[in-house]
Structure formats: structure tokens, C-alpha cells
Motif scaffolding. Structure first.
Motif, PDB file in Angstrom:
ATOM      1  N   PHE A 176      13.711 -53.338  -6.892  1.00  0.00           N
ATOM      2  CA  PHE A 176      14.724 -52.285  -6.827  1.00  0.00           C
ATOM      3  C   PHE A 176      16.112 -52.894  -6.961  1.00  0.00           C
ATOM      4  N   ASN A 177      17.011 -52.108  -7.464  1.00  0.00           N
ATOM      5  CA  ASN A 177      18.432 -52.396  -7.332  1.00  0.00           C
ATOM      6  C   ASN A 177      18.940 -51.567  -6.173  1.00  0.00           C
ATOM      7  N   ALA A 178      19.726 -52.175  -5.305  1.00  0.00           N
ATOM      8  CA  ALA A 178      20.243 -51.405  -4.169  1.00  0.00           C
ATOM      9  C   ALA A 178      21.718 -51.727  -3.972  1.00  0.00           C
ATOM     10  N   GLN A 179      22.402 -50.778  -3.386  1.00  0.00           N
ATOM     11  CA  GLN A 179      23.837 -50.960  -3.156  1.00  0.00           C
ATOM     12  C   GLN A 179      24.196 -50.494  -1.759  1.00  0.00           C
ATOM     13  N   ASN A 180      25.186 -51.164  -1.225  1.00  0.00           N
ATOM     14  CA  ASN A 180      25.827 -50.684  -0.008  1.00  0.00           C
ATOM     15  C   ASN A 180      27.320 -50.575  -0.289  1.00  0.00           C
ATOM     16  N   VAL A 181      27.872 -49.424  -0.034  1.00  0.00           N
ATOM     17  CA  VAL A 181      29.278 -49.189  -0.371  1.00  0.00           C
ATOM     18  C   VAL A 181      30.086 -49.066   0.916  1.00  0.00           C
ATOM     19  N   ARG A 182      31.223 -49.751   0.942  1.00  0.00           N
ATOM     20  CA  ARG A 182      32.115 -49.691   2.108  1.00  0.00           C
ATOM     21  C   ARG A 182      33.509 -49.376   1.597  1.00  0.00           C
ATOM     22  N   GLN A 183      34.168 -48.433   2.213  1.00  0.00           N
ATOM     23  CA  GLN A 183      35.502 -48.058   1.749  1.00  0.00           C
ATOM     24  C   GLN A 183      36.490 -48.134   2.914  1.00  0.00           C
ATOM     25  N   PHE A 184      37.639 -48.715   2.649  1.00  0.00           N
ATOM     26  CA  PHE A 184      38.666 -48.776   3.678  1.00  0.00           C
ATOM     27  C   PHE A 184      40.039 -48.812   3.008  1.00  0.00           C
ATOM     28  N   SER A 185      41.057 -48.466   3.787  1.00  0.00           N
ATOM     29  CA  SER A 185      42.409 -48.472   3.210  1.00  0.00           C
ATOM     30  C   SER A 185      43.184 -49.668   3.743  1.00  0.00           C
ATOM     31  N   HIS A 186      44.045 -50.165   2.881  1.00  0.00           N
ATOM     32  CA  HIS A 186      44.870 -51.311   3.237  1.00  0.00           C
ATOM     33  C   HIS A 186      46.234 -51.071   2.607  1.00  0.00           C
ATOM     34  N   GLY A 187      47.211 -50.771   3.451  1.00  0.00           N
ATOM     35  CA  GLY A 187      48.535 -50.446   2.918  1.00  0.00           C
ATOM     36  C   GLY A 187      48.463 -49.199   2.054  1.00  0.00           C
ATOM     37  N   ASP A 188      48.949 -49.322   0.827  1.00  0.00           N
ATOM     38  CA  ASP A 188      48.945 -48.199  -0.101  1.00  0.00           C
ATOM     39  C   ASP A 188      47.702 -48.193  -0.974  1.00  0.00           C
ATOM     40  N   GLU A 189      46.672 -48.894  -0.562  1.00  0.00           N
ATOM     41  CA  GLU A 189      45.495 -49.020  -1.426  1.00  0.00           C
ATOM     42  C   GLU A 189      44.221 -48.585  -0.705  1.00  0.00           C
ATOM     43  N   ILE A 190      43.349 -47.964  -1.482  1.00  0.00           N
ATOM     44  CA  ILE A 190      42.003 -47.674  -0.966  1.00  0.00           C
ATOM     45  C   ILE A 190      41.074 -48.685  -1.620  1.00  0.00           C
ATOM     46  N   ILE A 191      40.405 -49.455  -0.813  1.00  0.00           N
ATOM     47  CA  ILE A 191      39.548 -50.517  -1.339  1.00  0.00           C
ATOM     48  C   ILE A 191      38.081 -50.119  -1.177  1.00  0.00           C
ATOM     49  N   THR A 192      37.365 -50.181  -2.277  1.00  0.00           N
ATOM     50  CA  THR A 192      35.934 -49.865  -2.249  1.00  0.00           C
ATOM     51  C   THR A 192      35.149 -51.133  -2.552  1.00  0.00           C
ATOM     52  N   HIS A 196      25.842 -55.573  -4.012  1.00  0.00           N
ATOM     53  CA  HIS A 196      24.675 -55.332  -4.869  1.00  0.00           C
ATOM     54  C   HIS A 196      23.514 -56.216  -4.419  1.00  0.00           C
ATOM     55  N   TYR A 197      22.355 -55.620  -4.365  1.00  0.00           N
ATOM     56  CA  TYR A 197      21.162 -56.356  -3.930  1.00  0.00           C
ATOM     57  C   TYR A 197      20.026 -56.171  -4.934  1.00  0.00           C
ATOM     58  N   GLN A 198      19.169 -57.164  -4.942  1.00  0.00           N
ATOM     59  CA  GLN A 198      17.911 -57.049  -5.667  1.00  0.00           C
ATOM     60  C   GLN A 198      16.820 -57.096  -4.602  1.00  0.00           C
ATOM     61  N   LEU A 199      15.970 -56.098  -4.585  1.00  0.00           N
ATOM     62  CA  LEU A 199      14.943 -56.018  -3.542  1.00  0.00           C
ATOM     63  C   LEU A 199      13.554 -56.204  -4.146  1.00  0.00           C
ATOM     64  N   VAL A 200      12.727 -56.863  -3.394  1.00  0.00           N
ATOM     65  CA  VAL A 200      11.337 -57.031  -3.818  1.00  0.00           C
ATOM     66  C   VAL A 200      10.438 -56.468  -2.720  1.00  0.00           C
ATOM     67  N   ARG A 201       9.525 -55.625  -3.123  1.00  0.00           N
ATOM     68  CA  ARG A 201       8.541 -55.100  -2.172  1.00  0.00           C
ATOM     69  C   ARG A 201       7.158 -55.212  -2.812  1.00  0.00           C
ATOM     70  N   ASN A 202       6.337 -56.049  -2.244  1.00  0.00           N
ATOM     71  CA  ASN A 202       4.948 -56.162  -2.693  1.00  0.00           C
ATOM     72  C   ASN A 202       4.050 -55.727  -1.545  1.00  0.00           C
ATOM     73  N   GLY A 203       3.017 -55.017  -1.873  1.00  0.00           N
ATOM     74  CA  GLY A 203       2.136 -54.594  -0.797  1.00  0.00           C
ATOM     75  C   GLY A 203       0.948 -53.809  -1.306  1.00  0.00           C
ATOM     76  N   THR A 204       0.105 -53.447  -0.377  1.00  0.00           N
ATOM     77  CA  THR A 204      -1.086 -52.673  -0.744  1.00  0.00           C
ATOM     78  C   THR A 204      -1.096 -51.353   0.022  1.00  0.00           C
ATOM     79  N   VAL A 205      -1.659 -50.367  -0.615  1.00  0.00           N
ATOM     80  CA  VAL A 205      -1.815 -49.063   0.041  1.00  0.00           C
ATOM     81  C   VAL A 205      -3.290 -48.677  -0.076  1.00  0.00           C
ATOM     82  N   THR A 206      -3.876 -48.360   1.056  1.00  0.00           N
ATOM     83  CA  THR A 206      -5.319 -48.070   1.076  1.00  0.00           C
ATOM     84  C   THR A 206      -5.558 -46.566   1.225  1.00  0.00           C
ATOM     85  N   PHE A 207      -6.408 -46.064   0.373  1.00  0.00           N
ATOM     86  CA  PHE A 207      -6.716 -44.627   0.371  1.00  0.00           C
ATOM     87  C   PHE A 207      -8.181 -44.420   0.709  1.00  0.00           C
ATOM     88  N   SER A 208      -8.437 -43.272   1.307  1.00  0.00           N
ATOM     89  CA  SER A 208      -9.825 -42.940   1.616  1.00  0.00           C
ATOM     90  C   SER A 208     -10.071 -41.464   1.337  1.00  0.00           C
TER      91      SER A 208
END
Lengths: 365, 286
Positions: A176-192, A196-208
Motif C-alpha cells: 500500500f501507499n499511505a500518507q499522514n498529513v499534518r497541518q499547522f500555521s507558522h507566522g503568515d504561512e500554513i504549512i502542510t 509518505h509510507y510504503q506498507l507491506v502486509r502479508n498474511g493468510t485468511v482461512t475460510f470455512s
């Protein structure tokens, strides 16, 4: 060499591998794992061998049995010349009408069907099924009255519908591509700030017990709609459970039905693995690889109350889960009633909206 | 049987809808220069006054209007004439630069006033508006409504001619014209109501259509299953690898726009009262 290597994927996370001059090894861009060329070749060779052995179209192990001579002696087979349904019932149950197409000229057929491994006995009796069907007809403003009155609800029949119950383990490799966004102001500026992350999920799912009906006469959307069945009540098959009911023989084998079961399992596997990704403001999947590790299908009879009825030259089928009472079926809609309701609602709405508009606008009379 | 009922419902619906639309057509043909909310004029008088006002308006390129109301419409005496001028959307010329004069009469409170707006202010100064007030007073005290209005229109014509009035656009000293609409007249409210009715009919028919679709949907209870969530065994989801890898951080900066207090229109050119209108010294009771 470089081009060849760039097509390799990391055995750990599936990310692209690049040659790392510093270590003289292949390095994963995402998880930083290092591999020698031999290690990667070995991994892929093993993978290819495994795939060749299993085949991409893996077969499901199925478990069906043969009827003993004594069992078969007390069973009768029937065939519907109209829809081709192949039915069985015990010797004391008369099958005179086809439960699928309501054809009254059911004839004796050849007893060739396989014996199911399991049976889920009926829990609801006929009276309860009739009551459920009657309730289903209520509160349907577009249902033609003639349909209800001409409906022979009492002719509802208890049928054991053949099902394949699939067990399986799905092996998922997802990135997956994942993001976390943080926004704050500093003086006359809004900083965003966006991490960015790269996620790996491996696993098994069992059905019956993922069910897929094994009868070509039974519309799949009806049987899917009356799920679920409570498998804790599942019994080893015994002909005693057929007394008073009829049963349909399977004419879709486990391999033919496999796609339906697998598709559902894969969808749920992806959903389950994706659900493990938490704590990010945005997530989007990049790659998904799913392989079935192993699977088996059991043949079972599941209880369904069926009513097939004719109206205006069309056949309407209703199915009630013989265990839970969940109902499936499409009722006809009367065009005249639909237009009448449309005009009534539109007119009533128009009057109400006009009055509201009048008062909101301050009035003028 | 059902079809007959449907037909009758449909006919009633169309009839009522037609009735509601009818006033729009009749209003479109009604007077626009002399507006009588009280019925004080006969139809002949109304037509004569309207024709006269229309002629002066077109000849002089300055809107001349008379509005007679039942009450003050919630306005103060000071704002009465001005409020009616804008509520009835009066004025000759460009939509955002109208020119005109109004004689506003409150029939029940026996109050009247005159007011001019835009380029009409060149001719109808406060002094001349006062003289117009004087002129109509003599008629109104005798309840000669027709005479008062006719004299007003004729006098306007005379003043516009004698002062050499020419329609022109005006640059106002205020950046925006002060909001005038305080209360709408009954006729305006009716017109707005009637204009909204077709939308109400459309919205109602959409609701009707959706409702019928929902009813049809209730008749259907079949569907293919898309997943097998309920068949996942307990603890059936096992993660063999879970890794979150940070790649990079991006940063974007947006400068906050502060209001520096600049803007506004420069001076120069012809300068007018900030609201664009000219009042008399005050309306009168008669």
C-alpha cells in the motif's frame, strides 16, 4: 543485467529490486532487504516449480460418496421434462410437481446421483414457511392483488438443495501507499506536511464453508440471498433426513463452482488484510497477490422451502431458508399502481412544498 | 378502474398547476410604471397614467413611477419611497445603473413621498423633490388620486425637459451601493412564489419517482453475494509480515492572505451621494 534485475521483486515484500553498488547485492527499494543474485534466482525457481506443480488453476479436493445398495433401494429418482431438474426423494414421498418450474408432469428418472457428505436438517416446518411467505407479500404497495390471491402458497415444497461448501486458505501479499498529513500555521504561512509510507502486509485468511449451490436450475442470486446457514447444525448425511422432502441432485461439480467460491474468498481476504492497515489518513493499495494455499469442497444438502408460481405467463420463484427463514424472491410490480403512487406522492409533495414556500416567502394573500 | 382514477388524478394535477401558472401570464401584461396595490384607480385611469408615465420615461430616458400601497410595508417614513423603488426593481437604463423618480403613496396611512435615484438626481434635487411634494399635496388632500399622479408625471416631464436631463451612468463614491431591500411587496412575493412553483413541481416529481423506485426495490429480494466475510473462521486472519516503511516527507506552504485594508474606488469624475439616491426633505401626511 540491470534491466533483468529491475524486473525482480523482493521475496519479502514484493517491492522492486535494484542492484546496490555499495554491497554488490540486489536491494529492495522498500524494505531494504539485500539478496544475492543466487538467492533471488533460487527463490523464483522454487516459486515457479511450486506453481508448475500446483498449476494456476488448482483443483479443489472434493468429498462425495456413493449410495449403498440399501440406501438406493429406498430412494426414488424423478426428472422434470420441462426444466431438466433431477430430483430424488424417499420411497414414501410422492414428487408430482417440479419445485423449480411448477411443471406437474414430473416423471421417474434414473438414480445416478452422488451421496452428499453432510445434510442440514429442516428447522422450519411448512406452516412457518407459509407464514413467512405471506408476510413477505405484506406492505408491498406495487404488488398486484391478483398475484397474491392467485398464488397457491400452500404448494410450497421443502427441497434439499445441493451445495458445495468450500474451505480454503488464501495467502495474500499486499503493498500500500499511505500518507499522514499534518497541518499547522507558522507566522503568515500554513504549512502542510505529508509523510509518505510504503506498507507491506502479508498474511493468510482461512475460510470455512463458503457455499455455492450445485444445481444449475437454482438461480445463484436466490441461494446467495438466503445465506447464511448455521453449520453447527450440520449432520453426517442420513436418508432419514429426506423423509417428507425432496432433494435435488448436483449437476454443477465442485470445479465448475470453484470460481464463485474463490472470488468471494479473495474479496474477503483483500478486505481483511486491508483492514489491518490503520493509523493513516490516506491509504491506497498498490499491488495485490493472492494465492490459494489449499482448499477442499464438501458436498452437502441444505434445506430450502421453494414456491414456484406462474403469473401473467411468467414464472416467479421464492426461496425460504429452511433453517433461518430468510426469504429471497422477486415479486411482480403493477405498472398502473406504480403510476398511481407516483402521482399521489408527487401531488402530495407539491402541495406541502407549495404551502411551505408560501409561508417562507412571507405570504401575499 | 385504476386507469380512470389515474386520469382523474392527472387532470386535477394539471388543472391546479395551470391555475397556479395563470397569474404569471396576467402579471406579465400588467402596468409597470403605475402600480396600484389598493384599487384606487379605475382600469381606464390606470392605463392612462401608465401610458403617460411610459411615454415620459421613454422620451426623457428617466423612469417615472407611481406606487400606491395599502401600508408602509414595514418601512420608516424616511425609507418608504426608496424601499419601494428598489423592491419593485424600478429605474430606466442599465440594470446596475438605473435612473428614475418615484411617487410613493401609502393609502391607509395617508402618507406620501418622492424619491429619485441615479442620473435622475441631476434634475430631481432635494429642492425640486420638495416642490413635487407640494404639487401633489393639493390633489391628495382632496382625494384626487388620479389628478395627483397625473400632475406628478407631467411635472416630471416638464422638469426633465427644462433641466436638459440626459441619461448617463454614474460612478458612485461608495464601493458598493448600500443594500436597499428591506421588505418585499405582496406582488413581489407572489411573483417569487409563482416562479418557484415549477421547481417545486420538478422536485416533487423527483421525490415521487424515487419513492416508486424504492417501492419497486422492496419487491425484489435477490442478489449475488460479493464476499465471504461471514465464513472467515475465528482468528482466521493471520499476518505473517506487517511492515510500515517511511519513504519521505513533503511540505507545502500556503501564505495566509491578510486583509490590508486597501481597495475601494478612487475618486474623480462625477460624484454622487453614496447611496445613489436623492431624498426630499421629508414625506408628508395628507
Amino acid at each position: 543485467m540491470a534491466d533483468q534485475v529491475s524486473n525482480y521483486k523482493c521475496p519479502n515484500c514484493g517491492g522492486p529490486l535494484r542492484f546496490d553498488p555499495a554491497t554488490q547485492k540486489l536491494k529492495c527499494e522498500y524494505c531494504d532487504s539485500l539478496f544475492t543474485q543466487e538467492e533471488v534466482d533460487q527463490f523464483y525457481r522454487k516459486d515457479e516449480e511450486a506453481a508448475a506443480a500446483e498449476g494456476t488453476d488448482q483443483k479443489w479436493e472434493t468429498d462425495t460418496g456413493e449410495w449403498s445398495e440399501e440406501e438406493a433401494a429406498h430412494m426414488r429418482a424423478y426428472s422434470c421434462p420441462s426444466c431438466g431438474a433431477s430430483l430424488i426423494a424417499d420411497e414414501n414421498t410422492a414428487v408430482t410437481v417440479c419445485p423449480y418450474c411448477n411443471n406437474p408432469t414430473v416423471v421417474a428418472g434414473q438414480f445416478v446421483t452422488k451421496k452428499p457428505q453432510f445434510v442440514l436438517p429442516f428447522k422450519l416446518d411448512k406452516d412457518k414457511a407459509v407464514e413467512i411467505l405471506n408476510n413477505f407479500y405484506k406492505g408491498k404497495p406495487l404488488l398486484p392483488k391478483a398475484f397474491t390471491s392467485q398464488n397457491h402458497i400452500q404448494e410450497i415444497k421443502g427441497v434439499y438443495v445441493p451445495f458445495w461448501l468450500y474451505n480454503g486458505v488464501m495467502d495474500c501479499h499486499m503493498t500500500f501507499n499511505a500518507q499522514n498529513v499534518r497541518q499547522f500555521s507558522h507566522g503568515d504561512e500554513i504549512i502542510t506536511e505529508t509523510d509518505h509510507y510504503q506498507l507491506v502486509r502479508n498474511g493468510t485468511v482461512t475460510f470455512s464453508g463458503v457455499p455455492a449451490d450445485a444445481s444449475s436450475k437454482m438461480p445463484d442470486e436466490y441461494m446467495d440471498a438466503i445465506e447464511p446457514f448455521d453449520y453447527s447444525q450440520l449432520k453426517d448425511f442420513d436418508t432419514m433426513y429426506l423423509a417428507g422432502y425432496m432433494a435435488d441432485s448436483y449437476d454443477v461439480d465442485a470445479e465448475q463452482d470453484r470460481e464463485r467460491g474463490e472470488a468471494r474468498m479473495k474479496a474477503s481476504a483483500v478486505k481483511s488484510i486491508t483492514a489491518t492497515v490503520t493509523g493513516f489518513s490516506a491509504v491506497s493499495p498498490i499491488s495485490t497477490q493472492i494465492t490459494k494455499l489449499d482448499g477442499a469442497a464438501a458436498y452437502a444438502f441444505l434445506p430450502v422451502w421453494l414456491l414456484s408460481t406462474q403469473w401473467n405467463g411468467e414464472t416467479y420463484l421464492f426461496a425460504v431458508n429452511g433453517q433461518s427463514g430468510k426469504i429471497a424472491g422477486d415479486l411482480p410490480s403493477d405498472k398502473g399502481l406504480a403510476i398511481a403512487w407516483f402521482l399521489r406522492i408527487t401531488f402530495a409533495m407539491f402541495v406541502v412544498v407549495s404551502i411551505v414556500l408560501y409561508f417562507i416567502g412571507g405570504g401575499f394573500l | 378502474m385504476i386507469l380512470k382514477r389515474l386520469q382523474s388524478i392527472g387532470m386535477v394535477f394539471l388543472f391546479l398547476f395551470g391555475l397556479l401558472l395563470f397569474p404569471i401570464r396576467s402579471h406579465a401584461d400588467s402596468a409597470a410604471y403605475v402600480i396600484d396595490e389598493t384599487g384606487v384607480f379605475t382600469s381606464d385611469q390606470l392605463l392612462e397614467l401608465n401610458d403617460l408615465a411610459e411615454q415620459v420615461t421613454n422620451d426623457r430616458e428617466c423612469g417615472v413611477y407611481v406606487v400606491i400601497t395599502k401600508n408602509m410595508h414595514g418601512y420608516s417614513e424616511r425609507d418608504f419611497a426608496e424601499g419601494l423603488f428598489f423592491n419593485y426593481d424600478l429605474g430606466y437604463g442599465l440594470k446596475d445603473n438605473p435612473s428614475g423618480i418615484i411617487l410613493a403613496i401609502d393609502y391607509n396611512d395617508r402618507f406620501y413621498d418622492v424619491y429619485s435615484y441615479g442620473a435622475a438626481g441631476d434634475t430631481f434635487t432635494t429642492a425640486r423633490l420638495d416642490s413635487l411634494n407640494d404639487l401633489v399635496y393639493d390633489y391628495l388632500v382632496k382625494d384626487d388620486w388620479f389628478g395627483a399622479c397625473k400632475a406628478f408625471i407631467n411635472k416630471c416631464d416638464e422638469l426633465l425637459e427644462s433641466t436638459g436631463y440626459v441619461y448617463h451612468t454614474i460612478q458612485y463614491t461608495d464601493p458598493t451601493i448600500a443594500p436597499h431591500i428591506v421588505e418585499t411587496s405582496p406582488e413581489q412575493r407572489r411573483n417569487e412564489f409563482l416562479l418557484r412553483l415549477p421547481f417545486a413541481a420538478l422536485g416533487s416529481s423527483i421525490v415521487g419517482g424515487i419513492s416508486v423506485m424504492v417501492m419497486r426495490g422492496r419487491n425484489k429480494r435477490t442478489g449475488l453475494a460479493k464476499n465471504a466475510d461471514q465464513y472467515i473462521v475465528n482468528n482466521g486472519v493471520r499476518l505473517t509480515q506487517s511492515r510500515d516503511m517511511f519513504i519521505n516527507r513533503t511540505r507545502s506552504v500556503t501564505r495566509i492572505q491578510r486583509d490590508t485594508g486597501g481597495g475601494g474606488h478612487g475618486g474623480g469624475g462625477h460624484s454622487y451621494h453614496s447611496s445613489g439616491g436623492t431624498h426630499s426633505s421629508g414625506g408628508r401626511h395628507f
